[in-house]
Write an enzyme that holds these catalytic residues in place. Structure first.
Site, PDB file in Angstrom:
ATOM      1  NE  ARG A  28      -2.121   8.675  -4.282  1.00 56.39           N
ATOM      2  CZ  ARG A  28      -2.008   7.408  -3.919  1.00 56.39           C
ATOM      3  NH1 ARG A  28      -1.379   6.551  -4.679  1.00 56.39           N
ATOM      4  NH2 ARG A  28      -2.521   6.998  -2.779  1.00 56.39           N
ATOM      5  CB  VAL A  29       4.018   9.350  -4.985  1.00 52.92           C
ATOM      6  CG1 VAL A  29       4.735   8.167  -4.352  1.00 52.92           C
ATOM      7  CG2 VAL A  29       4.628   9.668  -6.347  1.00 52.92           C
TER       8      VAL A  29
ATOM      9  CB  THR B  80      -0.795  -2.365  -3.564  1.00 52.62           C
ATOM     10  OG1 THR B  80      -1.186  -1.118  -4.084  1.00 52.62           O
ATOM     11  CG2 THR B  80       0.692  -2.386  -3.298  1.00 52.62           C
TER      12      THR B  80
HETATM   13  C1  SD4 Z   1      -1.530   3.573  -2.948  1.00 55.18           C
HETATM   14  N1  SD4 Z   1      -1.508   1.801  -1.332  1.00 55.18           N
HETATM   15  O1  SD4 Z   1      -0.960   4.004  -3.943  1.00 55.18           O
HETATM   16  C2  SD4 Z   1      -1.607   2.074  -2.744  1.00 55.18           C
HETATM   17  C3  SD4 Z   1      -2.858   1.602  -3.365  1.00 55.18           C
HETATM   18  C4  SD4 Z   1      -3.186   0.211  -3.052  1.00 55.18           C
HETATM   19  O2  SD4 Z   1      -4.179  -1.683  -3.554  1.00 55.18           O
HETATM   20  O3  SD4 Z   1      -2.826  -0.383  -2.078  1.00 55.18           O
HETATM   21  N2  SD4 Z   1      -3.903  -0.413  -3.862  1.00 55.18           N
HETATM   22  O4  SD4 Z   1      -2.089   4.296  -2.140  1.00 55.18           O
END
Ligand code: SD4
Length: 340
Positions: free
Chosen positions: A225-226, A197
């Site tokens: 899912r979120v 992310t």
């Molecule tokens: C999530 N925090 O959807 C995000 C995933 C993530 O690098 O950080 N990916 O849970």
């Protein structure tokens, strides 16, 4: 007696008994917070920070773009959104924007949020047809009476704002998903693929702080899912009087501890960005004996331009732009020994 009146009377009675003690501790808290804020503002005035951009992972081009925007005099919010857009457009990045890995049923769904120096914020969840979701979150913040729009509603609003409809599933992501379907084993792997992310924090020439966070979430997640990334306080939080923080990693764990808000509050009460990020990671691992199996990471900045970052497992990095230098900084981590 009417219910509301009764509650009010009962509350006054209880407050009366404990008032002396709680007034003292409340005053102490306020005065220590005030002292920390004064110290922070003294530091800010004495150091006069140059513009700074920091972002999660090794997204060097994204951070360079944000840094260049800040140098050109753009606002922290403009710079942060321009920066994360680099990764939203990057088809090779399978965890942000177009080209992101889909859920188990083959749908790519994006989440994002932004927060501006004046305390405003906007967020979009479960967007499956628009690439620039951080910019879309900004539109939610600026053009609607709401903070969050989800799914079709967010998409339909986006089209009215000029965002184009796109298919987010690329040939490569489709191929990888078809391959995954053969075993259908759902296991997020630390630091690999499903943890990229982009979260970005910018401090502009005026000394104002803003942030943006954008993701396709965990690869092969359940439909619907979120994670933490679009949730203000978990994936991102900015208080322009204090600083800002963003998260990456296992969203479920970050959500449970409201990590980014926690970091900003810890900084408000006197911690450095580094100390605050460490404490937020400790909150996760303390409550969770499964921490060896997932990554969670934070980066933070305060008003004085000090930055910090910390994570559970080795392998996380933070990009930092300042004074024309765009550096990749390896981040210290909690789980030092595999035998622990
Ligand atoms: C999530 N925090 O959807 C995000 C995933 C993530 O690098 O950080 N990916 O849970």
């Amino acid at each position: 007696m009417k219910r509301r009146k009764f509650i009010r009377k009962a509350a006054v009675g209880t407050v009366g008994i404990g008032l002396g003690a709680s007034m003292v501790s409340c005053n102490e808290t306020i005065s220590s917070e005030k002292k920390s804020m004064e110290a922070l503002s003294e530091k800010k005035n004495s150091t006069k920070p140059t513009p700074i951009a920091i972002c999660t992972w090794g997204f060097s081009e994204a951070n360079r773009v944000a840094g260049a925007a800040l140098k050109a005099g753009k606002s922290a919010l403009d710079a942060a959104i321009e920066g994360v857009q680099v990764e939203e457009d990057n088809l090779k990045n399978t965890t942000v924007g177009k080209g992101g890995a889909p859920d188990r049923e083959g749908n790519v769904t994006l989440d994002a949020c932004v927060m501006s120096p004046n305390g405003d914020c906007g967020s979009v969840l479960y967007v499956s047809t628009i690439t620039h979701v951080a910019a879309l979150a900004r539109k939610v913040m600026e053009e609607t009476p709401h903070v969050i729009l989800a799914g079709e509603g967010a998409e339909e609003f986006g089209y009215t704002q000029g965002f184009k409809r796109e298919d987010l599933l690329t040939e490569e992501s489709n191929k990888a998903w078809q391959e995954w379907l053969k075993s259908s084993e759902y296991k997020p792997i630390i630091n690999i693929e499903n943890h990229d992310t982009i979260g970005m924090l910018c401090l502009d020439k005026e000394g104002d702080i803003a942030g943006a966070c954008s993701t396709s979430g965990l690869s092969y997640k359940m439909k619907g899912r979120v994670g933490d990334s679009p949730i203000i306080g978990s994936g991102l939080f900015v208080d322009n009087e204090v600083g800002g923080a963003v998260a990456t990693g296992m969203g479920e764990e970050i959500l449970k501890t409201v990590g980014s808000f926690l970091i900003v509050e810890l900084m408000r009460n006197g911690m450095s960005p580094q100390q605050a990020c460490e404490e937020a990671v400790h909150r996760i691992v303390k409550k969770n004996d499964r921490y060896k199996d997932f990554q969670a990471a934070y980066i933070a900045i305060n008003k004085a331009g000090e930055t910090g970052a910390y994570c559970i497992h080795e392998g996380f990095a933070m990009m930092k732009y300042q004074n024309d230098k765009n550096e990749n900084i390896a981040v210290d981590f909690y789980h030092k020994s595999q035998t622990e």
